[in-house]
Enzyme design. Structure first.
Site, PDB file in Angstrom:
ATOM      1  N   ASP A 184       0.864  -1.195   0.000  1.00 47.88           N
ATOM      2  CA  ASP A 184       0.000   0.000   0.000  1.00 47.88           C
ATOM      3  C   ASP A 184       0.894   1.237   0.000  1.00 47.88           C
ATOM      4  O   ASP A 184       2.132   1.133   0.021  1.00 47.88           O
ATOM      5  CB  ASP A 184      -0.933  -0.008   1.235  1.00 47.88           C
ATOM      6  CG  ASP A 184      -2.237   0.762   0.995  1.00 47.88           C
ATOM      7  OD1 ASP A 184      -2.160   1.978   0.726  1.00 47.88           O
ATOM      8  OD2 ASP A 184      -3.316   0.160   1.075  1.00 47.88           O
ATOM      9  N   HIS A 222     -13.065  -0.526  -6.879  1.00 50.07           N
ATOM     10  CA  HIS A 222     -14.274   0.315  -6.996  1.00 50.07           C
ATOM     11  C   HIS A 222     -13.990   1.776  -6.628  1.00 50.07           C
ATOM     12  O   HIS A 222     -14.837   2.634  -6.823  1.00 50.07           O
ATOM     13  CB  HIS A 222     -15.451  -0.262  -6.192  1.00 50.07           C
ATOM     14  CG  HIS A 222     -15.368  -0.068  -4.709  1.00 50.07           C
ATOM     15  ND1 HIS A 222     -16.478   0.006  -3.904  1.00 50.07           N
ATOM     16  CD2 HIS A 222     -14.303   0.057  -3.888  1.00 50.07           C
ATOM     17  CE1 HIS A 222     -16.096   0.174  -2.651  1.00 50.07           C
ATOM     18  NE2 HIS A 222     -14.784   0.197  -2.614  1.00 50.07           N
TER      19      HIS A 222
HETATM   20  C1  LIG Z   1     -10.788   0.960   0.183  1.00 51.14           C
HETATM   21  S1  LIG Z   1      -9.178   0.745   0.800  1.00 51.14           S
HETATM   22  C2  LIG Z   1      -9.097  -1.008   0.920  1.00 51.14           C
HETATM   23  C3  LIG Z   1      -8.104  -1.463   1.938  1.00 51.14           C
HETATM   24  C4  LIG Z   1      -8.014  -2.969   2.120  1.00 51.14           C
HETATM   25  N1  LIG Z   1      -7.858  -3.662   0.873  1.00 51.14           N
HETATM   26  C5  LIG Z   1      -9.214  -3.488   2.880  1.00 51.14           C
HETATM   27  O1  LIG Z   1     -10.181  -3.913   2.258  1.00 51.14           O
HETATM   28  O2  LIG Z   1      -9.180  -3.439   4.117  1.00 51.14           O
HETATM   29  C6  LIG Z   1      -8.181   1.112  -0.620  1.00 51.14           C
HETATM   30  C7  LIG Z   1      -6.708   1.086  -0.349  1.00 51.14           C
HETATM   31  O3  LIG Z   1      -6.023   1.407  -1.566  1.00 51.14           O
HETATM   32  C8  LIG Z   1      -4.862   2.102  -1.197  1.00 51.14           C
HETATM   33  N2  LIG Z   1      -4.294   2.831  -2.340  1.00 51.14           N
HETATM   34  C9  LIG Z   1      -4.779   3.948  -2.936  1.00 51.14           C
HETATM   35  N3  LIG Z   1      -3.970   4.339  -3.930  1.00 51.14           N
HETATM   36  C10 LIG Z   1      -2.938   3.446  -3.962  1.00 51.14           C
HETATM   37  C11 LIG Z   1      -1.778   3.323  -4.777  1.00 51.14           C
HETATM   38  N4  LIG Z   1      -1.536   4.192  -5.760  1.00 51.14           N
HETATM   39  N5  LIG Z   1      -0.934   2.290  -4.552  1.00 51.14           N
HETATM   40  C12 LIG Z   1      -1.185   1.400  -3.553  1.00 51.14           C
HETATM   41  N6  LIG Z   1      -2.282   1.460  -2.754  1.00 51.14           N
HETATM   42  C13 LIG Z   1      -3.148   2.477  -2.948  1.00 51.14           C
HETATM   43  C14 LIG Z   1      -5.357   3.032  -0.102  1.00 51.14           C
HETATM   44  O4  LIG Z   1      -4.294   3.563   0.660  1.00 51.14           O
HETATM   45  C15 LIG Z   1      -6.269   2.105   0.680  1.00 51.14           C
HETATM   46  O5  LIG Z   1      -5.589   1.459   1.726  1.00 51.14           O
END
Ligand SMILES: C[S@@+](CC[C@H](N)C(=O)[O-])C[C@H]1O[C@@H](n2cnc3c(N)ncnc32)[C@H](O)[C@@H]1O
Length: 283
Positions: free
Chosen positions: A158, A196
């Site tokens: 992440d 999403h």
């Molecule tokens: C809706 S959360 C889901 C977190 C986890 N998968 C869960 O369900 O508990 C989306 C995640 O995508 C990460 N994210 C957003 N942009 C990102 C990027 N460019 N590279 C890696 N992770 C990213 C955010 O930091 C966040 O933790």
């Protein structure tokens, strides 16, 4: 994608109307100045009395403010400060990066459903030695997974501000990076509730990075995400506010982005959580 033409039900028409109102209010000049009911109803070509009732409900939910802007007393609607504050940031993630409390709140919320997802995905994890969680948040999904599948090594991947506060765990390594650049190598990729948050083009970019991370013949890409029908249309509208380009997708829309990302096949798994379903995609 071309949508099949058919008569819309009354409920669908109402949901379409809500989406139009939101889009209009969020993207139009209402950012700067309020819009009156008449301006809004003429821009949307809809009945002011119905629109008034819809706006009344949105004001009640504190999504918009109702301002008495004219001498005649007709209402003007403006966004609430919390929505405007959020929209100053490029996206939800840049907002989270500078607001640790929000980041923690968000990750805590995401933690709740990991417990439901893991039992549904154990079968997909048979034969895997390593798995990378893309956009893994605080890593709870992988921590629970390695607890029930102790032969697996997890990589929680992440953004740096997220993994820097993700708990340490024996069989899960936290790795910081950007999923648009490169995904760490493993036998399988799992991504839950991430795609999403993004529009189709970004989803396709992320999904194209995933097969590069897994072995060509045996690699798996497991997507756990929301499906329209499981989630209601109103949540899709919330995605406009929270993420700008994020959206809830029907199965056909998921299949469209998988095809565009060059996956040649997929299987569906059922997750006993209200909003989620699972896709295992193959190149
Ligand atoms: C809706 S959360 C889901 C977190 C986890 N998968 C869960 O369900 O508990 C989306 C995640 O995508 C990460 N994210 C957003 N942009 C990102 C990027 N460019 N590279 C890696 N992770 C990213 C955010 O930091 C966040 O933790």
């Amino acid at each position: 994608m071309e949508e099949k033409r058919r008569e819309l039900t009354w409920e669908e028409e109402e949901e379409h109307a809500k989406v139009d109102v939101w889009k209009h209010l969020l993207k139009s000049r209402c950012h700067g100045s309020p819009m009156t009911l008449l301006e809004l109803s003429s821009a949307l070509s809809c009945d002011p009395s119905h629109l008034y009732r819809l706006m009344r409900a949105l004001v009640h939910r504190k999504i918009f403010k109702d301002l008495n802007t004219t001498q005649k007393g007709s209402s003007g609607y403006a966004q609430t400060p919390s929505i405007q504050r959020l929209r100053k940031y490029k996206d939800l993630w840049s907002f989270s990066a500078t607001n640790p409390d929000h980041s923690k709140l968000f990750n805590d919320a995401m933690t709740c459903d990991a417990k439901v997802v893991v039992p549904a995905e154990i079968k997909s994890c048979k034969g895997l030695e390593t798995i990378v969680g893309v956009g893994g948040g605080n890593g709870i999904l992988l921590r629970l997974l390695v607890e029930v599948c102790p032969w697996i090594w997890g990589i929680n991947f992440d953004l740096s501000h997220v993994v820097s506060v993700s708990p340490e765990c024996d069989r899960v390594e936290n790795v910081a990076g950007d999923m648009f650049d490169c995904v760490p190598k493993a036998d399988a990729v799992i991504t839950k509730g991430v795609l999403h948050d993004w529009g189709d083009d970004d989803c396709i970019r992320i999904l194209k990075k995933c097969p590069e991370a897994v072995p060509k013949d045996t690699g798996k890409v497991i997507i756990i995400d929301a499906k329209l029908a499981n989630v209601k249309l109103m949540l899709d509208v919330v995605m406009i506010v929270d993420t700008k380009k994020g959206k809830e997708r029907s199965l056909e829309e998921w299949e469209y982005i998988l095809g565009e990302a060059d996956f040649t096949g997929h299987t569906i798994t059922h997750v006993h959580a209200i909003q989620y379903f699972g896709i295992q995609a193959f190149s």
